[in-house]
Design a protein around this motif. Structure first.
Motif, PDB file in Angstrom:
ATOM      1  N   TYR A  27       0.888  -1.158   0.000  1.00 49.88           N
ATOM      2  CA  TYR A  27       0.000   0.000   0.000  1.00 49.88           C
ATOM      3  C   TYR A  27       0.931   1.214   0.000  1.00 49.88           C
ATOM      4  O   TYR A  27       1.953   1.201   0.703  1.00 49.88           O
ATOM      5  N   PRO A  28       0.599   2.274  -0.784  1.00 51.17           N
ATOM      6  CA  PRO A  28       1.551   3.384  -0.877  1.00 51.17           C
ATOM      7  C   PRO A  28       1.803   4.081   0.452  1.00 51.17           C
ATOM      8  O   PRO A  28       0.927   4.106   1.324  1.00 51.17           O
ATOM      9  N   GLU A  58      -2.000  -2.319   4.242  1.00 53.42           N
ATOM     10  CA  GLU A  58      -0.748  -3.051   4.476  1.00 53.42           C
ATOM     11  C   GLU A  58      -1.001  -4.453   5.015  1.00 53.42           C
ATOM     12  O   GLU A  58      -0.194  -5.357   4.796  1.00 53.42           O
ATOM     13  N   HIS A 362     -11.097  19.218  -2.223  1.00 51.55           N
ATOM     14  CA  HIS A 362     -11.157  19.240  -0.748  1.00 51.55           C
ATOM     15  C   HIS A 362     -11.401  20.671  -0.242  1.00 51.55           C
ATOM     16  O   HIS A 362     -12.062  20.875   0.768  1.00 51.55           O
ATOM     17  N   CYS A 387      -4.451  14.285   1.622  1.00 54.16           N
ATOM     18  CA  CYS A 387      -4.255  15.706   1.306  1.00 54.16           C
ATOM     19  C   CYS A 387      -5.197  16.575   2.131  1.00 54.16           C
ATOM     20  O   CYS A 387      -4.848  17.696   2.514  1.00 54.16           O
ATOM     21  N   TYR A 388      -6.383  16.067   2.435  1.00 53.75           N
ATOM     22  CA  TYR A 388      -7.375  16.842   3.197  1.00 53.75           C
ATOM     23  C   TYR A 388      -6.915  17.132   4.627  1.00 53.75           C
ATOM     24  O   TYR A 388      -7.488  17.994   5.286  1.00 53.75           O
ATOM     25  N   MET A 405      -4.676   6.051   9.989  1.00 59.50           N
ATOM     26  CA  MET A 405      -5.634   5.851   8.895  1.00 59.50           C
ATOM     27  C   MET A 405      -6.898   5.159   9.391  1.00 59.50           C
ATOM     28  O   MET A 405      -6.841   4.076   9.968  1.00 59.50           O
ATOM     29  N   GLY A 428     -10.656  10.379   3.155  1.00 65.75           N
ATOM     30  CA  GLY A 428     -10.518  10.277   1.695  1.00 65.75           C
ATOM     31  C   GLY A 428     -10.968   8.914   1.213  1.00 65.75           C
ATOM     32  O   GLY A 428     -11.136   7.977   2.010  1.00 65.75           O
ATOM     33  N   ASP A 429     -11.121   8.784  -0.097  1.00 62.79           N
ATOM     34  CA  ASP A 429     -11.622   7.516  -0.652  1.00 62.79           C
ATOM     35  C   ASP A 429     -10.665   6.356  -0.384  1.00 62.79           C
ATOM     36  O   ASP A 429     -11.079   5.266   0.025  1.00 62.79           O
ATOM     37  N   SER A 430      -9.361   6.586  -0.565  1.00 68.56           N
ATOM     38  CA  SER A 430      -8.412   5.491  -0.366  1.00 68.56           C
ATOM     39  C   SER A 430      -8.330   5.108   1.116  1.00 68.56           C
ATOM     40  O   SER A 430      -8.282   3.924   1.456  1.00 68.56           O
ATOM     41  N   THR A 431      -8.349   6.107   1.974  1.00 64.99           N
ATOM     42  CA  THR A 431      -8.295   5.822   3.410  1.00 64.99           C
ATOM     43  C   THR A 431      -9.576   5.124   3.865  1.00 64.99           C
ATOM     44  O   THR A 431      -9.553   4.293   4.772  1.00 64.99           O
ATOM     45  N   ASN A 457     -11.740  11.734  -4.530  1.00 68.74           N
ATOM     46  CA  ASN A 457     -11.056  12.336  -5.688  1.00 68.74           C
ATOM     47  C   ASN A 457     -10.523  11.250  -6.623  1.00 68.74           C
ATOM     48  O   ASN A 457      -9.649  11.487  -7.437  1.00 68.74           O
ATOM     49  N   THR A 459      -8.522   8.834  -6.226  1.00 66.04           N
ATOM     50  CA  THR A 459      -7.105   8.460  -6.204  1.00 66.04           C
ATOM     51  C   THR A 459      -6.545   8.527  -4.787  1.00 66.04           C
ATOM     52  O   THR A 459      -7.202   9.018  -3.862  1.00 66.04           O
ATOM     53  N   GLY A 461      -4.221  10.533  -3.349  1.00 68.80           N
ATOM     54  CA  GLY A 461      -3.584  11.772  -3.795  1.00 68.80           C
ATOM     55  C   GLY A 461      -2.263  12.083  -3.110  1.00 68.80           C
ATOM     56  O   GLY A 461      -1.261  12.392  -3.766  1.00 68.80           O
ATOM     57  N   MET A 462      -2.253  11.981  -1.807  1.00 66.26           N
ATOM     58  CA  MET A 462      -1.106  12.484  -1.060  1.00 66.26           C
ATOM     59  C   MET A 462       0.201  11.759  -1.390  1.00 66.26           C
ATOM     60  O   MET A 462       1.279  12.334  -1.304  1.00 66.26           O
TER      61      MET A 462
HETATM   62  C1  LIG Z   1      -0.903   3.187   7.736  1.00 60.90           C
HETATM   63  C2  LIG Z   1      -0.526   4.194   6.718  1.00 60.90           C
HETATM   64  N1  LIG Z   1      -0.314   3.792   5.454  1.00 60.90           N
HETATM   65  C3  LIG Z   1       0.036   4.690   4.509  1.00 60.90           C
HETATM   66  C4  LIG Z   1       0.164   6.012   4.833  1.00 60.90           C
HETATM   67  C5  LIG Z   1       0.577   6.998   3.781  1.00 60.90           C
HETATM   68  N2  LIG Z   1      -0.531   7.824   3.327  1.00 60.90           N
HETATM   69  C6  LIG Z   1      -0.756   9.042   3.829  1.00 60.90           C
HETATM   70  S1  LIG Z   1      -2.047   9.773   3.139  1.00 60.90           S
HETATM   71  C7  LIG Z   1      -2.347   8.495   2.134  1.00 60.90           C
HETATM   72  C8  LIG Z   1      -3.377   8.490   1.073  1.00 60.90           C
HETATM   73  C9  LIG Z   1      -4.601   9.096   1.329  1.00 60.90           C
HETATM   74  O1  LIG Z   1      -5.439   8.934   0.202  1.00 60.90           O
HETATM   75  P1  LIG Z   1      -6.921   9.440   0.292  1.00 60.90           P
HETATM   76  O2  LIG Z   1      -7.497   9.045   1.587  1.00 60.90           O
HETATM   77  O3  LIG Z   1      -7.663   9.007  -0.906  1.00 60.90           O
HETATM   78  O4  LIG Z   1      -6.767  11.022   0.323  1.00 60.90           O
HETATM   79  P2  LIG Z   1      -6.113  12.053  -0.740  1.00 60.90           P
HETATM   80  O5  LIG Z   1      -4.689  12.200  -0.378  1.00 60.90           O
HETATM   81  O6  LIG Z   1      -6.335  11.489  -2.099  1.00 60.90           O
HETATM   82  O7  LIG Z   1      -6.852  13.306  -0.534  1.00 60.90           O
HETATM   83  C10 LIG Z   1      -1.435   7.507   2.360  1.00 60.90           C
HETATM   84  C11 LIG Z   1      -1.413   6.259   1.620  1.00 60.90           C
HETATM   85  C12 LIG Z   1      -0.052   6.383   6.174  1.00 60.90           C
HETATM   86  N3  LIG Z   1       0.092   7.640   6.588  1.00 60.90           N
HETATM   87  N4  LIG Z   1      -0.410   5.469   7.091  1.00 60.90           N
END
Ligand SMILES: Cc1ncc(C[n+]2csc(CCOP(=O)(O)OP(=O)(O)O)c2C)c(N)n1
Ligand code: SF4
Length: 542
Positions: A27-28, A58, A362, A387-388, A405, A428-431, A457, A459, A461-462
């Protein structure tokens, strides 16, 4: 052999590919993201059919990697340090199941918290799981450790941790490739019970892990990554772990290092080499980029006075090391000289505080939320990580928490349980798919009066716009876990829709149950992503 100019993160990916990897699961998370992206964009990886799609979090990554290892193939799992907290259940237990095909767990720590909530040191996790850890001091070693790590994992039949830090992950150096190895054949574990952690089996497996420990130390004694350099000036001996070795040697480019030096790249520590240094030298300085793990170990409970490092103030207790801090600890530079150098660097490299991009959806969502909440007063918005989170900064000052998260929904629920109504979550969508869904189920089950804003969004994003596992699924997920469809509302966060958005948010804030509001607009940084645009059109999300 071919030489490539690679980031430390890329060197690990290249080493794993050349070492016969069949799949990477991740996971990024900065500074680990580039490992998986390298595999995703590499033709050779495609030709070899190496799995490289992003996982939802993860933990799912760790478990999928373990599954590939079960099937006899070589797998790598990658994450940033806090990701290992999420994967910890699977990670610790994978030391007890052990591996079948070689399994590498690469964790990227972020001392100084350049883009993280904390600076935890993953070597503790490796020690906790009682498995070997590799810690490179250079990009070449990062490559070599990934390449040989699979063989080590198969030899000991346990997962191997590779621990890197931000500066190594994000700096480039020449890396010499080794012979490209074949991938393993599909092979089931010879012991069909190996992965069944029922207590009666787990007890046997755990004893096996403990019995392996002597072998781990023996391997470490002869490791190509641990080296004892003799020195004539025994008034001080130095132990340099991982990248700290590189920082140390930057101070000795012109003059030879005359102190005995133990370079560490593999743990558990090579016991006899450590004993030799401790016996030979009057004082010992420990250089480790992270927590003072080795220092604490060698100081012992009573605190041996001859051991120096982060705990006695020879080096700062927190933050990443650098060549200048080490120069100061070695008395090669005075405090004033180090301050002067830091100032010069700050004059050249201006600080660039993070901010949301102009045109980000956002921002429009926060402007509407702030207005809708104005009648209730401040202090009710639980945010998440993305990013938010930058909505915490002026001019928005829109959020009151960011912990880990998924915590936005559950913290809003807890606060609502305490009587803070309305309570709002921003995620966020990914979170949301990473760790938000389970919290939403808790809120639905207890009919908690919370308003969840899933700022979609399309994706992640951050971390640079990676795929989001939530794409096209958010409404269905919310409905599936029991949110009343009448309280799942989608709108487009744009200035022209401001009044409409404020009205909708106000209405849902007054609702005494779970509502989900989805401000939906593409991240402006991904508008040139052709594959994503096609998916958005296909799913009719615009
Ligand atoms: C456990 C964990 N995994 C990965 C990250 C890294 N990380 C920080 S923000 C983020 C992505 C958030 O994506 P999303 O929720 O879609 O919000 P966006 O940034 O697109 O607004 C990630 C992967 C983290 N902080 N904690
Ligand atoms: S990268 Fe995308 S989500 Fe992040 S601030 Fe910029 S536009 Fe917004």
């Amino acid at each position: 052999m071919q030489k490539l100019l690679l980031l430390g993160a890329e060197a690990i990916a290249q080493g794993a590919i050349d070492g016969g990897m069949s799949g990477v699961y991740a996971y990024p998370g900065t500074p680990s993201t580039e490992i998986t992206e390298y595999v995703q964009h590499y033709d050779l990886a495609k030709e070899r059919n190496i799995h490289s799609q992003w996982s939802t979090n993860e933990k799912t990554a760790m478990e999928a990697g373990l599954g590939m290892s079960y099937a006899g193939k070589r797998a790598m799992v990658c994450m940033k340090h806090v990701g290992l907290n999420v994967a910890a259940d699977a990670f610790i237990n994978s030391a007890i199941t052990g591996s079948n095909g070689g399994l590498l767990v690469t964790v990227a720590d972020d001392p100084s918290m350049h883009s993280s909530q904390n600076e935890q040191d993953s070597r503790y996790y490796g020690k906790f799981a009682q498995i070997p850890i590799l810690e490179p001091s250079s990009q070449q070693e990062a490559y070599d450790m990934a390449y040989f790590g699979f063989q080590m994992s198969e030899k000991f039949r346990v997962p191997i941790m590779i621990r890197i830090t931000t500066r190594l992950a994000h700096s480039r150096a020449g890396v010499e490739r080794k012979e490209l190895l074949d991938q393993n054949e599909l092979t089931l574990p010879s012991n069909p019970k190996q992965f069944v952690l029922l207590p009666s089996i787990a007890r046997v497996q755990y004893k096996g892990l403990l019995d392996s420990f002597a072998g781990f130390i023996e391997d470490s004694e002869h490791s190509q990554f641990n080296h004892y350099y003799e020195g004539t000036d025994k008034s001080l001996g130095i132990i340099a772990c991982g990248l700290a070795y590189n920082y140390l040697m930057e101070n000795y480019q012109e003059n030879a290092l005359t102190h005995p030096l133990l370079k560490i790249g593999q743990y558990p520590m090579p016991r006899s080499k450590v004993e030799k240094l401790m016996e030979e030298c009057d004082e010992v300085l420990i250089l480790e980029d992270g927590y003072p793990i080795i220092e604490e170990l060698l100081k012992g409970y009573l605190g041996k006075e001859k051991v120096h490092g982060r705990l006695d103030g020879s080096l700062p207790r927190d933050g990443e090391l650098n060549p200048n801090l080490i120069a100061k600890a070695l008395k090669l530079a005075s405090e004033e000289e180090v301050i002067e150098i830091d100032k010069e660097i700050q004059d050249i490299v201006k600080a660039r505080p993070p901010a949301m991009c102009v045109g980000c959806g956002h921002i429009d969502a926060y402007n509407a939320l702030n207005e809708a909440l104005s009648e209730y007063g401040v202090g009710r918005v639980f945010s998440d990580i993305g990013c938010y989170t930058l909505g915490a900064l002026p001019p928005y000052n829109a959020i009151n928490s960011c912990v880990d998260m998924g915590a936005s929904i559950t913290m809003a629920k807890g606060a609502a349980d305490a009587g803070l109504v309305p309570a709002v979550s921003v995620i966020g969508d990914s979170t949301f798919t990473h760790s938000g869904i389970t919290g939403l189920i808790d809120a639905v089950n207890e009919e908690s009066p919370i308003t969840v804003i899933v700022s979609d969004n399309f994706t992640t994003g951050m971390t640079g716009g990676q795929d989001s596992a939530a794409l096209g699924k958010i409404e269905d997920i919310c409905e599936g876990v029991g949110v009343d469809p009448e309280h799942i509302i989608v709108f487009t966060p744009l200035k022209k829709n401001h009044d409409m958005m404020v009205e909708i948010i106000k209405k849902e804030l007054a609702y005494k149950g779970v509502s989900v509001i989805i401000p939906r607009r593409q991240c402006v940084q991904t508008t040139r992503n052709v594959a994503l645009n096609e998916r958005i059109t296909e799913l009719n999300l615009r």
